[in-house]
Design an enzyme around this catalytic site. Structure first.
Site, PDB file in Angstrom:
ATOM      1  N   ARG A   2       2.086  -1.372   0.573  1.00 27.36           N
ATOM      2  CA  ARG A   2       1.672  -1.992  -0.695  1.00 27.36           C
ATOM      3  C   ARG A   2       1.413  -0.896  -1.720  1.00 27.36           C
ATOM      4  O   ARG A   2       0.648   0.031  -1.475  1.00 27.36           O
ATOM      5  CB  ARG A   2       0.413  -2.823  -0.469  1.00 27.36           C
ATOM      6  N   GLU A  26       8.613  -4.185   4.447  1.00 26.81           N
ATOM      7  CA  GLU A  26       8.418  -4.953   3.210  1.00 26.81           C
ATOM      8  C   GLU A  26       7.499  -4.150   2.299  1.00 26.81           C
ATOM      9  O   GLU A  26       6.381  -3.812   2.679  1.00 26.81           O
ATOM     10  CB  GLU A  26       7.792  -6.316   3.500  1.00 26.81           C
TER      11      GLU A  26
HETATM   12  P1  0O2 Z   1       0.116 -10.797   5.940  1.00 31.58           P
HETATM   13  O1  0O2 Z   1      -1.215 -10.985   6.578  1.00 31.58           O
HETATM   14  O2  0O2 Z   1       0.022 -10.109   4.631  1.00 31.58           O
HETATM   15  O3  0O2 Z   1       1.093 -10.171   6.866  1.00 31.58           O
HETATM   16  P2  0O2 Z   1       5.908 -16.743   4.239  1.00 31.58           P
HETATM   17  O4  0O2 Z   1       5.039 -16.147   5.309  1.00 31.58           O
HETATM   18  O5  0O2 Z   1       6.933 -17.703   4.748  1.00 31.58           O
HETATM   19  O6  0O2 Z   1       5.080 -17.279   3.084  1.00 31.58           O
HETATM   20  P3  0O2 Z   1       8.046 -14.838   3.828  1.00 31.58           P
HETATM   21  O7  0O2 Z   1       9.154 -15.815   3.598  1.00 31.58           O
HETATM   22  O8  0O2 Z   1       8.065 -14.090   5.107  1.00 31.58           O
HETATM   23  O9  0O2 Z   1       6.621 -15.532   3.577  1.00 31.58           O
HETATM   24  O10 0O2 Z   1       8.100 -13.753   2.712  1.00 31.58           O
HETATM   25  P4  0O2 Z   1       7.292 -13.593   1.387  1.00 31.58           P
HETATM   26  O11 0O2 Z   1       7.192 -14.837   0.592  1.00 31.58           O
HETATM   27  O12 0O2 Z   1       7.942 -12.430   0.739  1.00 31.58           O
HETATM   28  O13 0O2 Z   1       5.784 -13.266   1.860  1.00 31.58           O
HETATM   29  C1  0O2 Z   1       5.444 -12.282   2.762  1.00 31.58           C
HETATM   30  C2  0O2 Z   1       4.060 -11.730   2.456  1.00 31.58           C
HETATM   31  O14 0O2 Z   1       3.770 -11.811   1.058  1.00 31.58           O
HETATM   32  C3  0O2 Z   1       2.912 -12.512   3.101  1.00 31.58           C
HETATM   33  O15 0O2 Z   1       2.731 -12.089   4.408  1.00 31.58           O
HETATM   34  C4  0O2 Z   1       1.749 -12.128   2.194  1.00 31.58           C
HETATM   35  O16 0O2 Z   1       1.283 -10.813   2.463  1.00 31.58           O
HETATM   36  C5  0O2 Z   1       2.399 -12.122   0.834  1.00 31.58           C
HETATM   37  N1  0O2 Z   1       2.332 -13.466   0.216  1.00 31.58           N
HETATM   38  C6  0O2 Z   1       3.350 -14.315   0.012  1.00 31.58           C
HETATM   39  N2  0O2 Z   1       2.924 -15.428  -0.609  1.00 31.58           N
HETATM   40  C7  0O2 Z   1       1.594 -15.294  -0.800  1.00 31.58           C
HETATM   41  C8  0O2 Z   1       0.583 -16.114  -1.424  1.00 31.58           C
HETATM   42  O17 0O2 Z   1       0.825 -17.229  -1.914  1.00 31.58           O
HETATM   43  N3  0O2 Z   1      -0.685 -15.603  -1.436  1.00 31.58           N
HETATM   44  C9  0O2 Z   1      -1.003 -14.379  -0.922  1.00 31.58           C
HETATM   45  N4  0O2 Z   1      -2.267 -13.972  -0.982  1.00 31.58           N
HETATM   46  N5  0O2 Z   1      -0.064 -13.590  -0.322  1.00 31.58           N
HETATM   47  C10 0O2 Z   1       1.204 -14.030  -0.277  1.00 31.58           C
HETATM   48  P5  0O2 Z   1       1.940 -12.975   5.461  1.00 31.58           P
HETATM   49  O18 0O2 Z   1       2.710 -12.955   6.722  1.00 31.58           O
HETATM   50  O19 0O2 Z   1       1.636 -14.318   4.895  1.00 31.58           O
HETATM   51  O20 0O2 Z   1       0.566 -12.276   5.640  1.00 31.58           O
END
Ligand code: 0O2
Length: 205
Positions: A78, A140
């Site tokens: 990040r 990511e």
């Molecule tokens: P962590 O604890 O950070 O690892 P999805 O999990 O399906 O929503 P996807 O398709 O894998 O997401 O990819 P995306 O949308 O790029 O999101 C991946 C990460 O972005 C998430 O990881 C969060 O860290 C962040 N993120 C995405 N959407 C949101 C949101 O609405 N609110 C917040 N606070 N963070 C978000 P993880 O696995 O959810 O969690």
């Protein structure tokens, strides 16, 4: 049931996080030492915990043998910026790197998520040199402002506390706060530009 060897699976990702942390922090350090404006405010990294990987795999119906192919954020970096206008500068820094290949970009700054989430995501691969092989690992990279991160951290906390089903009034308040954050970011950027202009005028005098 397939048993996952977490140590073996996670090791290359842990190494990737360590290496990218060093690389991005070095970019910031280089700018500061040369007296050039650095668009990077701070950099953090994390490795997704096995419980969180399994939860995501279950939610997305990913079988254990497809985890590495389909879960893209096992390694996460990040990068925080002070101002929204710094974000494209960091994106360019990543795109230009010869040691990272961008495979996908998701612009949640322009396309704010319904939750109010704003951030720029870049999915990259980068080679990791292990003792007996070189493997490309996915990472990511999330790029956002300090204010957007403040909001995302609290919203993430709510998400986890209520297992994705937070009370309506908190969800609504958070959406409202996301709009305040966007306004604050715009205002702070305008003020910063005013301060810069003033600086240039007094330099001429
Ligand atoms: P962590 O604890 O950070 O690892 P999805 O999990 O399906 O929503 P996807 O398709 O894998 O997401 O990819 P995306 O949308 O790029 O999101 C991946 C990460 O972005 C998430 O990881 C969060 O860290 C962040 N993120 C995405 N959407 C949101 C949101 O609405 N609110 C917040 N606070 N963070 C978000 P993880 O696995 O959810 O969690």
């Amino acid at each position: 049931m397939e048993i996952i060897n977490w140590k073996e699976l996670l090791y290359p990702y842990a190494q990737t996080v360590d290496e990218l942390l060093l690389k991005f922090r070095s970019l910031d350090k280089e700018c500061r030492q040369l007296g050039i404006y650095s668009p990077i405010d701070s950099v953090t990294g994390r490795l997704k915990r096995p419980a969180s990987i399994l939860e995501k795999a279950g939610r997305k119906q990913i079988s254990p043998d497809r985890i590495e192919e389909e879960i893209e954020d096992i390694a996460g970096i990040r990068i925080l910026c002070q101002f929204v206008e710094d974000i494209p500068k960091v994106i360019e820094m990543v795109r230009k790197r010869k040691d990272m290949t961008v495979i996908e970009e998701r612009d949640y700054i322009t396309n704010t998520k319904p939750s109010g989430y704003r951030s720029y995501h870049m999915l990259v691969t980068t080679p990791v040199f292990l003792s007996d092989s070189i493997i490309d690992t996915k990472v990511e990279i999330q790029i956002r402002t300090v204010a957007q991160d403040f909001w995302a951290t609290l919203e993430h906390k709510m998400h986890y506390k209520f297992e994705g089903d937070g009370p309506d009034y908190i969800t609504k308040e958070l959406r409202k706060c996301a709009r305040y954050v966007a306004e604050l970011d715009t205002r702070m950027e305008e003020l910063n530009n005013e301060i810069q202009k003033y600086g240039k005028l007094s330099d001429k005098k």
